[in-house]
Enzyme design. Structure first.
Site, PDB file in Angstrom:
ATOM      1  N   ASN A  92     -15.994   9.585  11.863  1.00  0.00           N
ATOM      2  CA  ASN A  92     -16.189   9.071  10.505  1.00  0.00           C
ATOM      3  C   ASN A  92     -15.095   8.061  10.175  1.00  0.00           C
ATOM      4  O   ASN A  92     -13.935   8.210  10.573  1.00  0.00           O
ATOM      5  CB  ASN A  92     -16.293  10.192   9.463  1.00  0.00           C
ATOM      6  N   ILE A  93     -15.516   7.012   9.480  1.00  0.00           N
ATOM      7  CA  ILE A  93     -14.645   5.889   9.136  1.00  0.00           C
ATOM      8  C   ILE A  93     -14.751   5.678   7.630  1.00  0.00           C
ATOM      9  O   ILE A  93     -15.791   5.213   7.140  1.00  0.00           O
ATOM     10  CB  ILE A  93     -15.055   4.617   9.905  1.00  0.00           C
ATOM     11  N   GLU A  94     -13.688   6.066   6.915  1.00  0.00           N
ATOM     12  CA  GLU A  94     -13.737   6.006   5.447  1.00  0.00           C
ATOM     13  C   GLU A  94     -13.264   4.652   4.936  1.00  0.00           C
ATOM     14  O   GLU A  94     -12.785   3.803   5.698  1.00  0.00           O
ATOM     15  CB  GLU A  94     -12.911   7.173   4.880  1.00  0.00           C
ATOM     16  N   CYS A 143     -27.663  10.272   7.797  1.00  0.00           N
ATOM     17  CA  CYS A 143     -27.566  10.385   9.265  1.00  0.00           C
ATOM     18  C   CYS A 143     -28.837  10.977   9.862  1.00  0.00           C
ATOM     19  O   CYS A 143     -29.299  10.544  10.918  1.00  0.00           O
ATOM     20  CB  CYS A 143     -26.354  11.224   9.647  1.00  0.00           C
ATOM     21  N   CYS A 170     -25.392  14.629   7.023  1.00  0.00           N
ATOM     22  CA  CYS A 170     -25.938  14.228   5.725  1.00  0.00           C
ATOM     23  C   CYS A 170     -27.354  13.665   5.894  1.00  0.00           C
ATOM     24  O   CYS A 170     -27.809  13.370   7.008  1.00  0.00           O
ATOM     25  CB  CYS A 170     -25.012  13.208   5.054  1.00  0.00           C
ATOM     26  N   GLU A 214     -21.782  10.602  13.013  1.00  0.00           N
ATOM     27  CA  GLU A 214     -23.086  10.565  13.696  1.00  0.00           C
ATOM     28  C   GLU A 214     -23.601   9.137  13.775  1.00  0.00           C
ATOM     29  O   GLU A 214     -24.072   8.669  14.807  1.00  0.00           O
ATOM     30  CB  GLU A 214     -24.116  11.425  12.940  1.00  0.00           C
ATOM     31  N   CYS A 226     -20.431   7.800   8.583  1.00  0.00           N
ATOM     32  CA  CYS A 226     -20.273   9.124   9.206  1.00  0.00           C
ATOM     33  C   CYS A 226     -20.146   9.009  10.727  1.00  0.00           C
ATOM     34  O   CYS A 226     -20.590   8.027  11.339  1.00  0.00           O
ATOM     35  CB  CYS A 226     -21.484   9.993   8.917  1.00  0.00           C
TER      36      CYS A 226
HETATM   37  O1  LIG Z   1     -21.958  15.336   9.055  1.00  0.00           O
HETATM   38  C1  LIG Z   1     -21.066  14.710   8.469  1.00  0.00           C
HETATM   39  C2  LIG Z   1     -20.616  15.063   7.176  1.00  0.00           C
HETATM   40  C3  LIG Z   1     -19.587  14.326   6.618  1.00  0.00           C
HETATM   41  N1  LIG Z   1     -19.034  13.293   7.313  1.00  0.00           N
HETATM   42  C4  LIG Z   1     -17.868  12.582   6.763  1.00  0.00           C
HETATM   43  C5  LIG Z   1     -18.081  11.569   5.696  1.00  0.00           C
HETATM   44  C6  LIG Z   1     -16.720  11.579   5.018  1.00  0.00           C
HETATM   45  O2  LIG Z   1     -15.803  10.778   5.763  1.00  0.00           O
HETATM   46  C7  LIG Z   1     -16.251  13.014   5.134  1.00  0.00           C
HETATM   47  C8  LIG Z   1     -16.433  13.840   3.898  1.00  0.00           C
HETATM   48  O3  LIG Z   1     -17.750  13.792   3.474  1.00  0.00           O
HETATM   49  O4  LIG Z   1     -16.985  13.553   6.208  1.00  0.00           O
HETATM   50  C9  LIG Z   1     -19.474  12.934   8.570  1.00  0.00           C
HETATM   51  O5  LIG Z   1     -18.944  12.027   9.200  1.00  0.00           O
HETATM   52  N2  LIG Z   1     -20.503  13.636   9.089  1.00  0.00           N
HETATM   53 ZN   LIG Z   2     -23.893  11.267   7.569  1.00  0.00          ZN
END
Ligand SMILES: O=c1ccn([C@H]2C[C@H](O)[C@@H](CO)O2)c(=O)[nH]1
Ligand SMILES: [Zn+2]
Length: 131
Positions: free
Chosen positions: A42-44, A89, A86, A55, A53
């Site tokens: 995941n890349i915020e 994804c 989510c 995935e 996310c």
């Molecule tokens: O299946 C998931 C659920 C959440 N996130 C990430 C999004 C965000 O960076 C953090 C919190 O929601 O987790 C994912 O990458 N995959």
């Molecule tokens: Zn997702």
């Protein structure tokens, strides 16, 4: 590559998660139609809604190398709770996964729950027959 090997790839990838806002690290790994394994994290973003996310990162890396079909996918995270992809994804998965393709939802401790893709996204809006 079995789910244990895929788990190890996803856990290793998760070290690179970029999560300065949530500190919730996620890793994903998939086996593609070309036999290769692709991982993602995941890349915020300061604009939270632009977060990608793990995935989708893994899927987009694979597709951008020409992959069009995903045979299996695993999701891990940095906690003891099981991962739950989510809705966004799941919809992106539906573009490249068959209904019977295995999705392994895991945590940081090598626990697995195995689902068929169609079990985690019933009634998918898709061009394909979800078999
Ligand atoms: O299946 C998931 C659920 C959440 N996130 C990430 C999004 C965000 O960076 C953090 C919190 O929601 O987790 C994912 O990458 N995959
Ligand atoms: Zn997702």
């Amino acid at each position: 590559m079995n789910e244990k090997d895929l788990f190890d790839v996803a856990i290793k990838a998760m070290e690179k998660a970029y999560t300065p806002y949530s500190h919730y690290n996620v890793g994903a790994a998939l086996v593609a139609d070309n036999g290769k394994v692709y991982s993602g994290v995941n890349i915020e973003n300061a604009s939270y809604g632009l977060t990608n996310c793990a995935e989708r990162t893994a899927i987009f890396k694979a597709v951008s190398e020409g992959v069009r079909s995903i045979e299996a996918l695993i999701v891990v995270n940095g906690t003891k709770e099981m991962s739950k992809p989510c809705g966004a994804c799941r919809q992106v998965m539906s573009e490249f996964m068959g209904g019977s393709a295995p999705v392994f939802l895991s945590n940081n401790s090598n626990d697995f729950k195995e689902y068929k893709f169609k079990e985690i996204l019933p009634l998918a809006f898709s061009d394909k027959d979800m078999d």
